[in-house]
Design a protein around this motif. Sequence first.
Motif, PDB file in Angstrom:
ATOM      1  N   PHE A  94      -4.162  18.909  44.595  1.00 19.90           N
ATOM      2  CA  PHE A  94      -4.451  18.954  43.165  1.00 19.90           C
ATOM      3  C   PHE A  94      -5.761  18.292  42.764  1.00 19.90           C
ATOM      4  CE2 PHE A  94       0.273  19.175  43.575  1.00 19.90           C
ATOM      5  CZ  PHE A  94       0.319  20.562  43.495  1.00 19.90           C
ATOM      6  N   ASP A  95      -6.640  18.109  43.740  1.00 21.20           N
ATOM      7  CA  ASP A  95      -8.045  17.754  43.473  1.00 21.20           C
ATOM      8  C   ASP A  95      -8.189  16.561  42.521  1.00 21.20           C
ATOM      9  OD1 ASP A  95     -10.646  18.151  44.106  1.00 21.20           O
ATOM     10  OD2 ASP A  95     -10.981  19.829  42.723  1.00 21.20           O
ATOM     11  N   MET A 128     -10.947  22.820  34.236  1.00 19.65           N
ATOM     12  CA  MET A 128     -10.655  23.738  33.133  1.00 19.65           C
ATOM     13  C   MET A 128      -9.290  23.368  32.538  1.00 19.65           C
ATOM     14  SD  MET A 128     -12.189  27.111  35.005  1.00 19.65           S
ATOM     15  CE  MET A 128     -12.166  28.256  33.653  1.00 19.65           C
ATOM     16  N   ALA A 129      -9.132  23.619  31.242  1.00 18.25           N
ATOM     17  CA  ALA A 129      -7.976  23.087  30.507  1.00 18.25           C
ATOM     18  C   ALA A 129      -6.648  23.522  31.121  1.00 18.25           C
ATOM     19  CB  ALA A 129      -8.061  23.512  29.042  1.00 18.25           C
ATOM     20  N   GLY A 130      -6.543  24.788  31.439  1.00 22.04           N
ATOM     21  CA  GLY A 130      -5.292  25.289  32.002  1.00 22.04           C
ATOM     22  C   GLY A 130      -4.999  24.650  33.342  1.00 22.04           C
ATOM     23  N   SER A 131      -6.010  24.478  34.114  1.00 24.64           N
ATOM     24  CA  SER A 131      -5.862  23.892  35.440  1.00 24.64           C
ATOM     25  C   SER A 131      -5.440  22.423  35.358  1.00 24.64           C
ATOM     26  CB  SER A 131      -7.189  24.039  36.196  1.00 24.64           C
ATOM     27  OG  SER A 131      -7.206  23.218  37.325  1.00 24.64           O
ATOM     28  N   TYR A 178      -1.790  22.303  34.464  1.00 22.29           N
ATOM     29  CA  TYR A 178      -0.983  22.705  35.616  1.00 22.29           C
ATOM     30  C   TYR A 178      -0.865  21.569  36.620  1.00 22.29           C
ATOM     31  CZ  TYR A 178      -0.118  24.735  40.222  1.00 22.29           C
ATOM     32  OH  TYR A 178       0.376  24.975  41.483  1.00 22.29           O
ATOM     33  N   ARG A 179      -1.986  20.945  36.948  1.00 21.87           N
ATOM     34  CA  ARG A 179      -1.978  19.907  37.980  1.00 21.87           C
ATOM     35  C   ARG A 179      -1.230  18.656  37.499  1.00 21.87           C
ATOM     36  NH1 ARG A 179      -7.868  19.044  39.458  1.00 21.87           N
ATOM     37  NH2 ARG A 179      -8.371  20.276  37.621  1.00 21.87           N
ATOM     38  N   ARG A 221       2.439  19.291  38.121  1.00 22.42           N
ATOM     39  CA  ARG A 221       2.800  19.225  39.532  1.00 22.42           C
ATOM     40  C   ARG A 221       2.759  17.785  40.041  1.00 22.42           C
ATOM     41  NH1 ARG A 221       2.593  23.922  42.619  1.00 22.42           N
ATOM     42  NH2 ARG A 221       3.521  22.512  44.140  1.00 22.42           N
TER      43      ARG A 221
END
Lengths: 360, 477
Positions: free
Chosen positions: A201-202, A220-223, A226-227, A230
């Motif tokens: 997840f960087d 990016m906002a969606g990313s 998401y991360r 998780r």
Amino acid sequence: MRPTTEADLAEAIAAATAPLLVRGGGTRTIGQAVGDVLETGGLTGVALYEPGALTLVVRAGTPVAEVERVLAADRQRLAFEVPDLRGLLGREGVSTIGGVVAANASGPRRVQVGAARDALLGVRFVDGSGTVIKNGGRVMKNVTGYDLVKLLAGSRGTLGVLTEVSFKVQALPEAEATLVIGGLGDEAGLAALRRALGSPFDISGAARHSGQSLIRVEGMAGSVAYRLDRLRALVGGDVKVAEAAVSAALWRDVRDVALFHDKPGEVWRIVTLSTAAAEIAGRLAGEALWDCGGGLIWLRLDHGRGAEVAAAVAGRGHATRVRGDGGPVFPPEAPEVALLAAGLRAKFDPRGILNAGLMG
Amino acid sequence: MDMPEPDLGVIARKARIVARMRAALPVDAVIDAPEELRVYECDALTAYRCPPLAAVLPRTTAEVSAVLRIACEEGVPVVPRGSGTSLAGGAMPTADSVILGVARMNAVLETDYDNRFIRVQSGRTNLSVSGAVEAEGFFYAPDPSSQLACAIAGNIAMNSGGAHCLKYGVTTNNLLGVTLVKMDGTVLTLGGPWGEPAGLDLLGVVCGSEGQLGVVTEAWLRILPKPEGARPVLVGFDSNEVAGACVSDIIKAGILPVAIEFMDRPCIRATEAFAKAGYPDCEALLIIEVEGSEAEIAEQLTRIRQIALAHDPVEFREAADEDQAKRIWLGRKSAFGAMGQLGDYMCLDGTIPVSSLPHVLKRIGEMSVQFGLDVGNVFHAGDGNMHPLILFDANKPGDLEKCEAFGAEILKLCVEVGGCLTGEHGVGIEKRDLMSVQFDAADMEAQMRVKDVFDPKWLLNPAKVFPLGVSETRRAG
């Protein structure tokens, strides 16, 4: 002395008859060198900035704040997060970009993008005999000749005085957020950081202090959303989310070691393995701020405990005393490594006049 | 290609030198039969060959140290060799030199997933480092295209890059520490699993020093968790300028693809004829790869599509599945082979500022006409690392020389626009004599001082990197 051109700087060094104390803004200097002060703050200005190529070339005396302002105008930044150590060290003055490179000063994003030396593409510098030397360049991939760029980064003015530095810069992310994890002891809190860093997840920041573990994601906002989801499932504990400016403030404090501002005592910067970090801090019983997933410990102790610190860290990393008096500042080097370092200093500064004795 | 005259005194003492090495090493570690030495007469720069005096294949750091100590005492030049995949002649020997090959040193010594590093012997191949940690979901990021064969020792010597270094950096950004043996046999440790050096960043200058400062026998390497997924898109354009502008806009927008690859028309046509990947017949083609979860990939590709469509591409092709993704990469990965079908070729690797791309491609096109040799361009566009492939006929007298002259002009152009001679292949012997295009005397002097400190007798890979005239007095001493 405060030359305003590279040629004047070279002339000043060539003409020097006594040791020189090389200084950018003097905001992050550690250790003791003596001599006539040679300031680089007169060498200012952006030589080249190409946002589309992520490239910045800037003269070494340019204030960090100015560099950051120029980059921010194009929604970019220095990826390695320059620490402001004035609060920690009780300094005033204007930090210069050359000083940052000379100290290889880097913040929490080091776990993701590396240190200042990893973003540094090229240097121009004047060696101890007054000769101007260039190395590297302004492109991201360059293996032409030896990499003196890395050698100069972190050399604290002992091999040469930087006059110009070029960087690979980074676009500002659209979003950032931080998981703030409470309810875990230091051992478990650092293990949570390691789990995050071992995930896909960087992670761009992994720190712990004051009983809380902090894990940052950017992008990016969606990313980012998401991360966060998780990671929350992965790390356990009592988890809250800090977003945007609140998140940024948390990391500014980690970067600048704000925890120890206005508190007394020595401050040690210990580079080690994350799995040893809780034990080292516990054994020394100081106040700790862990960064880089635990691979970096900022430790505040009473004065005069250098020998204990060295013993606790031995074989598992190294410790530098960034604040406090007495005893060595820099960790000792193995004799065969010290010999090479001394050999290089003798070659680049044959008269031994640049920050003499600072690093050994 | 000039090489220094071999030291006849050393050649005359071959029997004694070989005997001393045999006495210090296991019996199978020293090779001196002429027919067995043919293997070591060149690396992947095959145009130049010269068998060495002998070759040694040690298995441990102690054996490497013993070999170097003997060579140092005997005044024998030593040429370190990983897997011999250097395109620049970095492992090419001279007749008076001993090849020190690390191929037998390929063990994994330690893996630590908590602290995210692996320690390997340096002869281990690049791809097998990733292979060793794959089951735990990790990988080693630098991925030179020779990764199946090339050794970590050579990667460190050349500071190797790869297609994915836009995001993950090159070898120096992923190297935490090394065990290094100096030419006098001294063994030392630089860096360590914690990464950051304690004093001067000696590891930083060893990485990329082309085997001239010491022989790396073991290395701590950073390993990274594998991304959840990856997907490429293919975008075709009518002009190189527009393709270049698109790259620039993607970077400026803050999207960080793991790779942005560029191919020009001659290269597209050659690969289509060879690999039939179904590429559009256009002036310039980009392959852009992004990583993450399904949703993250979709988010990035949506943005990339918006940016690309604003540049009016002739084609924008997303990979709907794994098979289509493979087809998008197929042509790019076949590019060198495809050009090889057309004739012999020389591969350059100068780097340029991305903004100079259209100008440089135009000039290369003009020079191609002028020299009468065809050239195709494959390019790591995100970081400006070019790979012009110049076609020539090795059997035609004068063609190789013409090709080299053309190559030199291209590299001079790279430097002229603000770039450099080599982005990832190294200088070796191939670009040695062009160093003075990029560096003046003081710049090279500063670099040679570093070698003076590590290898005062200049015995380790001595005739490389610096123009022979520039290093002559040091090598003689």
